[in-house]
Design a protein around this motif. Sequence first.
Motif, PDB file in Angstrom:
ATOM      1  N   ASP A  40       1.016  -1.207  -0.039  1.00 13.96           N
ATOM      2  CA  ASP A  40      -0.070  -0.003   0.005  1.00 13.96           C
ATOM      3  C   ASP A  40       0.788   1.323   0.263  1.00 13.96           C
ATOM      4  O   ASP A  40       0.670   2.137  -0.680  1.00 13.96           O
ATOM      5  CB  ASP A  40      -1.018   0.045   1.319  1.00 13.96           C
ATOM      6  N   LYS A  41       1.989   1.205   0.925  1.00 17.32           N
ATOM      7  CA  LYS A  41       2.857   2.433   0.875  1.00 17.32           C
ATOM      8  C   LYS A  41       3.408   2.555  -0.365  1.00 17.32           C
ATOM      9  O   LYS A  41       3.593   3.952  -0.752  1.00 17.32           O
ATOM     10  CB  LYS A  41       3.761   2.151   1.933  1.00 17.32           C
ATOM     11  N   LEU A  42       3.818   1.530  -1.178  1.00 16.07           N
ATOM     12  CA  LEU A  42       4.498   1.803  -2.430  1.00 16.07           C
ATOM     13  C   LEU A  42       3.611   2.429  -3.476  1.00 16.07           C
ATOM     14  O   LEU A  42       4.188   3.014  -4.445  1.00 16.07           O
ATOM     15  CB  LEU A  42       4.992   0.409  -2.914  1.00 16.07           C
ATOM     16  N   LEU A  43       2.262   2.597  -3.259  1.00 23.41           N
ATOM     17  CA  LEU A  43       1.413   3.053  -4.128  1.00 23.41           C
ATOM     18  C   LEU A  43       1.439   4.652  -4.080  1.00 23.41           C
ATOM     19  O   LEU A  43       1.376   5.330  -5.160  1.00 23.41           O
ATOM     20  CB  LEU A  43       0.047   2.831  -3.842  1.00 23.41           C
ATOM     21  N   GLU A  44       2.288   5.242  -2.945  1.00 18.48           N
ATOM     22  CA  GLU A  44       2.462   6.545  -3.010  1.00 18.48           C
ATOM     23  C   GLU A  44       3.751   6.815  -3.775  1.00 18.48           C
ATOM     24  O   GLU A  44       3.985   8.101  -4.507  1.00 18.48           O
ATOM     25  CB  GLU A  44       2.969   6.981  -1.403  1.00 18.48           C
TER      26      GLU A  44
END
Length: 414
Positions: A40-44
Amino acid sequence: MRNSTNRIFWLTIAFTLIASQLLAKSLPRVAPSEVNVSEDKLLEVDQVLEDLVSNKKLAGVTVVAARNGKVFYEKSFGKQDRERGRPMKNDTIYRIASMSKAITTTAAMVLYEEGKFKLDDPVSQYIPSFKNLQVIDGEGTRPAKTEMKIIDLMRHTSGLGYGLKGEKHQQAWKNANILDRNSTLEEFVAKLSKLPLNEDPGTVWQYGVSIDVLGRLIEIWSGEAFDQFLEKRIFIPLEMSDTAFYVQEKNKERFATTYFREEDGALSVKDDSETSRYLTNPILHYGGGGLCSTAEDYMKFLVMIENGGELFGHRFLKKGTVNLMTRNHVPDDLMPIRMGENMLQGVGFGLGFGIRVGDNFKRIGEYFWGGAASTHSWVSPKDGLCVVTFEQTKPFNSETESAVKSIFYDAIEE
């Protein structure tokens, strides 16, 4: 005899490259969760990179991240050539400029382990014309008070810059055409030794042509042409099949154009990939800034270093040598180091890499460097994290690196 030897060498290289392309080894790819990284964080990261492209801060970018030697993020955004509509791809070839320095220094340390030199050896022991150098003193010169050592080249305390202080001396630098692509490394150091140093060796940290001198020393220590040594000892065993001092015709369509960001923010073509000088093999193999590479190739190099000098079953360096390279060697009284007018607080320099020695919200012990067209890489040993961000935007800026760095660190879940 020499021409025959060279033909045999390059035929051997050609057959080896063909075989390596057929059986090319890649770093393992895993889902982020397999290395405790938040998907999810990598979507940033995706959003930041998409915004940089859509806002025309850069034409295109490739970002690769690995943890514990396993690639968990590998994406490209935008165009490698906006004018021809060519998309940026994971195998796009970039000019990596000063990121060549870490590779050249690593090659030298291979010979260090073989006992070819000591770090405190004077450069003049191997290049006699570097004995009794002069140092700029106002409009004139004086004898250098200290000898230039091998470690001075590696940590940038040699007194060599990219140019000389003062109008008179700078004109002499220009007249000498120091970085002439049609010169050999032997001719390069001969021209350089006739010019004064900016500072006494060991007294000031200054970025410059030190690593190019190291390229000539590699030739002297190894008895081989510098580019051939890199090919045989670094690129082939590391499976870096797209890394070289020029881009071959067959790979031309994978080569990115370099752009210049004007004062109004508009991007203009700086170096067209169809007409670039990097499409021909220069005589001067510029170890301080002449290599082209892909994000995949450079990640293999970084993972080898982070892994203590070993990858794909081949040991390039001992772990102790890697530890020596990735710690600060700049004396306290020469800190903080400067890049032009910019003071780099909390940053020292090892042998080939910048070293994070102060924690200004970043990781102490992180080692890193970048290139003139805004290519970047960093390694956090305590996290087992390696990241490469490749674009082709001048003048140099850290916008992409800064935008994604904290996200990658925050994405680590342990």
